[in-house]
Design a protein around this motif. Structure first.
Motif, PDB file in Angstrom:
ATOM      1  N   PRO A  49       0.834  -1.195   0.000  1.00  0.00           N
ATOM      2  CA  PRO A  49       0.000   0.000   0.000  1.00  0.00           C
ATOM      3  C   PRO A  49       0.874   1.253   0.000  1.00  0.00           C
ATOM      4  CG  PRO A  49       0.025  -1.031   2.166  1.00  0.00           C
ATOM      5  CD  PRO A  49       0.756  -1.936   1.253  1.00  0.00           C
ATOM      6  N   PRO A  50       0.326   2.390  -0.407  1.00  0.00           N
ATOM      7  CA  PRO A  50       1.150   3.591  -0.472  1.00  0.00           C
ATOM      8  C   PRO A  50       1.455   4.158   0.921  1.00  0.00           C
ATOM      9  CG  PRO A  50      -1.115   4.122  -0.975  1.00  0.00           C
ATOM     10  CD  PRO A  50      -1.056   2.640  -0.787  1.00  0.00           C
ATOM     11  N   GLY A  51       2.413   5.059   0.964  1.00  0.00           N
ATOM     12  CA  GLY A  51       2.708   5.781   2.196  1.00  0.00           C
ATOM     13  C   GLY A  51       3.314   4.903   3.259  1.00  0.00           C
ATOM     14  N   ALA A  54       3.841   1.016   3.127  1.00  0.00           N
ATOM     15  CA  ALA A  54       4.930   0.398   2.385  1.00  0.00           C
ATOM     16  C   ALA A  54       6.059  -0.077   3.286  1.00  0.00           C
ATOM     17  CB  ALA A  54       5.474   1.380   1.348  1.00  0.00           C
ATOM     18  N   ILE A  55       6.200   0.512   4.469  1.00  0.00           N
ATOM     19  CA  ILE A  55       7.311   0.087   5.325  1.00  0.00           C
ATOM     20  C   ILE A  55       6.835  -0.801   6.472  1.00  0.00           C
ATOM     21  CG2 ILE A  55       8.755   2.089   4.798  1.00  0.00           C
ATOM     22  CD1 ILE A  55       7.999   3.165   7.589  1.00  0.00           C
ATOM     23  N   GLN A  57       6.016  -4.034   6.400  1.00  0.00           N
ATOM     24  CA  GLN A  57       6.496  -5.416   6.349  1.00  0.00           C
ATOM     25  C   GLN A  57       7.735  -5.612   7.227  1.00  0.00           C
ATOM     26  OE1 GLN A  57       5.702  -8.726   5.993  1.00  0.00           O
ATOM     27  NE2 GLN A  57       4.619  -7.873   4.236  1.00  0.00           N
ATOM     28  N   GLY A  58       7.654  -6.547   8.170  1.00  0.00           N
ATOM     29  CA  GLY A  58       8.771  -6.826   9.048  1.00  0.00           C
ATOM     30  C   GLY A  58       9.085  -5.695  10.010  1.00  0.00           C
ATOM     31  N   PHE A  69      -3.263   6.317  12.618  1.00  0.00           N
ATOM     32  CA  PHE A  69      -3.290   7.261  11.504  1.00  0.00           C
ATOM     33  C   PHE A  69      -4.496   6.998  10.602  1.00  0.00           C
ATOM     34  CE2 PHE A  69      -1.674   8.740   7.317  1.00  0.00           C
ATOM     35  CZ  PHE A  69      -1.529  10.078   7.648  1.00  0.00           C
ATOM     36  N   LEU A 149      10.274   6.466   8.148  1.00  0.00           N
ATOM     37  CA  LEU A 149      10.097   6.782   6.735  1.00  0.00           C
ATOM     38  C   LEU A 149      11.390   7.300   6.124  1.00  0.00           C
ATOM     39  CD1 LEU A 149       6.628   8.547   6.682  1.00  0.00           C
ATOM     40  CD2 LEU A 149       7.241   6.462   5.492  1.00  0.00           C
TER      41      LEU A 149
ATOM     42  N   GLY B 102       4.189  13.276  -0.226  1.00  0.00           N
ATOM     43  CA  GLY B 102       2.992  12.758   0.412  1.00  0.00           C
ATOM     44  C   GLY B 102       3.379  12.107   1.718  1.00  0.00           C
ATOM     45  N   GLN B 103       2.945  10.858   1.892  1.00  0.00           N
ATOM     46  CA  GLN B 103       3.281  10.176   3.131  1.00  0.00           C
ATOM     47  C   GLN B 103       4.562   9.368   3.037  1.00  0.00           C
ATOM     48  OE1 GLN B 103      -0.104   7.860   4.233  1.00  0.00           O
ATOM     49  NE2 GLN B 103      -1.404   9.612   3.816  1.00  0.00           N
ATOM     50  N   SER B 104       5.215   9.361   1.890  1.00  0.00           N
ATOM     51  CA  SER B 104       6.464   8.611   1.823  1.00  0.00           C
ATOM     52  C   SER B 104       7.617   9.592   1.801  1.00  0.00           C
ATOM     53  CB  SER B 104       6.478   7.702   0.605  1.00  0.00           C
ATOM     54  OG  SER B 104       6.134   8.414  -0.544  1.00  0.00           O
ATOM     55  N   GLU B 105       8.806   9.085   1.709  1.00  0.00           N
ATOM     56  CA  GLU B 105       9.948   9.965   1.786  1.00  0.00           C
ATOM     57  C   GLU B 105      11.128   9.358   1.056  1.00  0.00           C
ATOM     58  OE1 GLU B 105      10.635  12.111   5.416  1.00  0.00           O
ATOM     59  OE2 GLU B 105      12.738  11.584   5.352  1.00  0.00           O
ATOM     60  N   TRP B 118      17.593   6.395  -0.343  1.00  0.00           N
ATOM     61  CA  TRP B 118      16.557   5.514   0.223  1.00  0.00           C
ATOM     62  C   TRP B 118      15.194   6.016  -0.197  1.00  0.00           C
ATOM     63  CZ3 TRP B 118      14.090   1.883   3.068  1.00  0.00           C
ATOM     64  CH2 TRP B 118      12.975   2.270   3.802  1.00  0.00           C
ATOM     65  N   SER B 120      11.206   5.234   0.705  1.00  0.00           N
ATOM     66  CA  SER B 120      10.337   4.458   1.592  1.00  0.00           C
ATOM     67  C   SER B 120       9.221   3.781   0.807  1.00  0.00           C
ATOM     68  CB  SER B 120       9.742   5.361   2.668  1.00  0.00           C
ATOM     69  OG  SER B 120       8.681   6.116   2.141  1.00  0.00           O
ATOM     70  N   GLN B 121       8.924   4.292  -0.390  1.00  0.00           N
ATOM     71  CA  GLN B 121       7.803   3.744  -1.147  1.00  0.00           C
ATOM     72  C   GLN B 121       8.077   2.313  -1.595  1.00  0.00           C
ATOM     73  OE1 GLN B 121       4.726   5.442  -1.500  1.00  0.00           O
ATOM     74  NE2 GLN B 121       4.393   3.277  -1.818  1.00  0.00           N
ATOM     75  N   ASP B 122       9.311   2.037  -2.073  1.00  0.00           N
ATOM     76  CA  ASP B 122       9.598   0.662  -2.483  1.00  0.00           C
ATOM     77  C   ASP B 122      10.601  -0.011  -1.557  1.00  0.00           C
ATOM     78  OD1 ASP B 122      11.556   2.298  -3.332  1.00  0.00           O
ATOM     79  OD2 ASP B 122      11.185   2.045  -5.459  1.00  0.00           O
ATOM     80  N   ASN B 123      10.893   0.629  -0.404  1.00  0.00           N
ATOM     81  CA  ASN B 123      11.736  -0.009   0.605  1.00  0.00           C
ATOM     82  C   ASN B 123      13.074  -0.423  -0.004  1.00  0.00           C
ATOM     83  OD1 ASN B 123      12.590  -1.141   2.963  1.00  0.00           O
ATOM     84  ND2 ASN B 123      10.758  -2.411   3.253  1.00  0.00           N
ATOM     85  N   GLN B 245      15.244  -4.730   6.500  1.00  0.00           N
ATOM     86  CA  GLN B 245      14.390  -5.371   5.496  1.00  0.00           C
ATOM     87  C   GLN B 245      14.576  -4.800   4.098  1.00  0.00           C
ATOM     88  OE1 GLN B 245      12.781  -4.755   8.573  1.00  0.00           O
ATOM     89  NE2 GLN B 245      12.857  -6.923   9.079  1.00  0.00           N
TER      90      GLN B 245
END
Lengths: 269, 358
Positions: A49-51, A54-55, A57-58, A69, A149, B102-105, B118, B120-123, B245
């Protein structure tokens, strides 16, 4: 004296069956989220999922923050509005508010007792969700500290601090919404009207927030402040948006409390 | 009875305070009084800007973009609208940038030996080790949001071709600054009316760059600090450990991965920066020309072609025919035979120049 009133108010709220059912519903949210992410993870890939999702997992320590949130958009305002509705409109419906209004207690004090009950219960509900989130998150998704993030990894203790900060921020937003709901609650005898009015407002605000042609209006909407709270998960924390959101909620709290007080003072017993 | 009135007034005051607070929050932060600073000559200010060596600082940069660029997937921060980024530098090449989207970075860290990127969207972490050069350059993406570096480059490239003046003072990120204005000389055929650079009065470091184009009062683009703290930064900021991860890749691996699902804009990008770009003219109206290899032109998939058509206008003339893409500060002309010219100039200049592209 006032502490005794505070205590009895919270006891009353906890004794209502719907409060218990509501709390039980709330703790299901983090469990379902953890379970969902866990099952999605086992079949690898497929774009998360977005935002913040996405982080996840694990990264079980993020579950409480992710849960709160998400819930801040609808679920938590709903809960706040139920408690505000019960507080004044509910009492009026049962005829018990009349007794409280003629009692030799100041009406402002009555309002503060109601506000305290709302705050205590909001804090309790939010903390409960967070604790269940930590447990479910670490159980399903495991944890090596908390990944932010920004890609940094916080230690368990630092992670707990972030969660604590987020609990306070989210509770404050809930109390602000609840205060406005209390103002509505003081004008009616029907708790459902209070809930409907609050939820309609929150949903309409969110819809209005989608239109960029209305961007002059956005700074006035309490819902505009919600997404900025995610900054808690950045490292180092940027305080700008968090401060703005909290000030915005503070204004709603002042307006809600003020209106409720004015209505209560002028109300015929 | 009287007490009741007092409480009523108190409650009403609460409501009014709340409403006033809301309106106050909604108001854009005012620029405040411009500070009064001792006069400085434009010439010496330019010298000081070029020789200044910004030390360690950390701050928040606001980018306000009304250029009319289509969104580029890798740098969403450069799409139209307001964006912010946080940057830190130790003054010796170590660097960190946090670009929220947005909510990622996206986080970019240069720890002196390695540049980590880095998302965060695709880790995913991209790790680029600096080979021989001891002082690696900042990644281009990070550079584009640092007003200090951007302004220096503008001054360096255009000072010969501009009227330079100091136009009062300004307060930027709570620091006193001189407004240095570069106006293209009358002989320059450019879209740009002037570039205003706010230069910190103490550090002589550019704090804000605004580009104004002909025919508009509002800047087409502004990059500037909204908050800055000068001084040594936490050394921990310039370290990066990939999260447990995350997937760690190298830029080479990433490139070959991208090569497989090749996007059409890559051809244009390579043509413009890669194989011997040709320069025509000097100063503000410099035009960059190149030739896209014929096979790259035919590789554009139909749907991408539709997108290209949406943003461009078909034109033709004595030089041939092609498509022109216009933003407020730049124009790009792509001829059907693969010739490309671009510059901060009106399209007529491009029509005149394209014949010279080899």
């Amino acid at each position: 004296m006032i502490t005794r009133q505070f205590g009895s108010e919270v006891r009353w709220m906890l004794r209502r069956p719907r409060t218990l059912i509501g709390l039980f519903g709330l703790i299901l949210v983090p469990i379902i989220i953890s379970f969902g992410i866990w099952t999605a993870g086992s079949d690898e890939g497929g774009g998360g999922p977005p935002g913040l999702g996405a982080i996840l997992q694990g990264n079980g320590m993020v579950v409480p923050i992710f849960t709160l949130f998400l819930s801040l958009n609808l679920l938590l305002p709903l809960v706040a509005s139920i408690w505000a509705a019960d507080g004044l409109a509910g009492e009026a419906q049962h005829g018990t508010l009349r007794g409280l209004l003629v009692a030799p207690v100041s009406r402002v004090r009555l309002l503060f007792v109601k506000l305290f009950g709302l705050t205590a219960m909001s804090l309790f509900a939010v903390t409960l969700m967070a604790v269940v989130g930590i447990i479910a998150g670490t159980a399903f998704l495991g944890t090596d500290g908390m990944m932010t993030l920004s890609g940094t990894t916080l230690s368990f203790a630092e992670g707990l601090l972030r969660i604590g900060l987020f609990i306070l921020l989210v509770t404050f937003q809930m109390v602000a919404i609840g205060a406005v709901a209390l103002a509505v609650s003081s004008t009616t005898e029907h708790p459902l009207v209070v809930q409907a009015a609050t939820m309609t407002t929150i949903i309409v605000f969110q819809v209005l927030g989608q239109f960029s042609s209305l961007d002059w209006l956005h700074p006035f909407l309490i819902t505009t402040g919600f997404p900025g709270l995610i900054d808690v998960m950045r490292d180092p924390i940027p305080l700008g948006q968090i401060g703005d959101s909290t000030l915005l909620a503070g204004c709603y709290l002042l307006i809600g409390t003020g209106l409720a007080a004015m209505r209560l003072i002028t109300k015929d017993s | 009875m009287n007490k009741r009135k007092v409480t009523l007034v108190a409650a009403a005051t609460g409501v009014i305070t709340g409403v006033a607070g809301l309106s106050l929050l909604a108001m854009p932060a005012g620029a405040g009084q411009p500070p009064s600073l001792p006069d400085v000559s434009a010439e010496s200010l330019v010298q000081q800007v070029l020789t200044s060596k910004p030390g360690a600082f950390g701050g928040t940069v606001e980018v306000d973009n009304k250029l009319g660029l289509p969104a580029i997937s890798q740098i969403p921060q450069l799409a139209d609208g307001k964006h912010s980024a946080r940057i830190w530098t130790d003054g010796n090449g170590k660097f960190r940038a946090a670009l929220p989207n947005g909510q990622s970075e996206q986080t970019i860290v240069n720890d002196g030996k390695t540049t980590w990127s880095w998302n965060s969207q695709d880790n995913e972490v991209t790790k680029a080790e600096h080979k021989d050069e001891p002082k690696a350059e900042k990644p281009a993406q990070a550079e584009s949001v640092d007003p200090a570096t951007a302004a220096k480059q503008v001054v360096e490239l255009t000072r010969e071709f501009s009227e330079i003046s100091v136009d009062g003072t300004a307060r930027v990120a709570n620091r006193a600054a001189y407004e240095l204005v570069l106006t293209p000389k009358a002989s320059e055929k450019t879209l740009i009316r002037e570039v205003r650079i706010a230069v910190d009065s103490e550090l002589k470091m550019p704090l804000r760059v605004a580009v104004l184009t002909n025919g508009t009062a509002e800047p087409a683009g502004t990059v500037g600090f909204s908050e800055i703290n000068v001084g040594p930064q936490d050394p921990k900021l310039f370290e990066f450990t990939p999260p447990a991860q995350a997937k760690v890749t190298t830029p080479e691996a990433k490139e070959s991965e991208q090569g497989r699902d090749r996007r059409p804009e890559l051809g244009l990008e390579q043509a413009l920066q890669g194989k011997d770009p040709q320069f025509f003219g000097t100063g503000w109206d410099t035009v960059v020309g190149a030739r896209i290899p014929a096979e790259a032109m035919t590789q554009v998939p139909a749907e991408a072609q539709g997108l290209v058509d949406k943003f461009t206008k078909k034109v033709s003339g004595a030089w041939g025919s092609g498509q022109v893409f216009t933003t407020k500060v730049a124009t790009i002309l792509i001829a059907d035979d693969g010739r490309v010219v671009a510059g901060a100039v009106p399209e007529q200049v491009l029509f005149d120049t394209i014949g010279h592209v080899k």
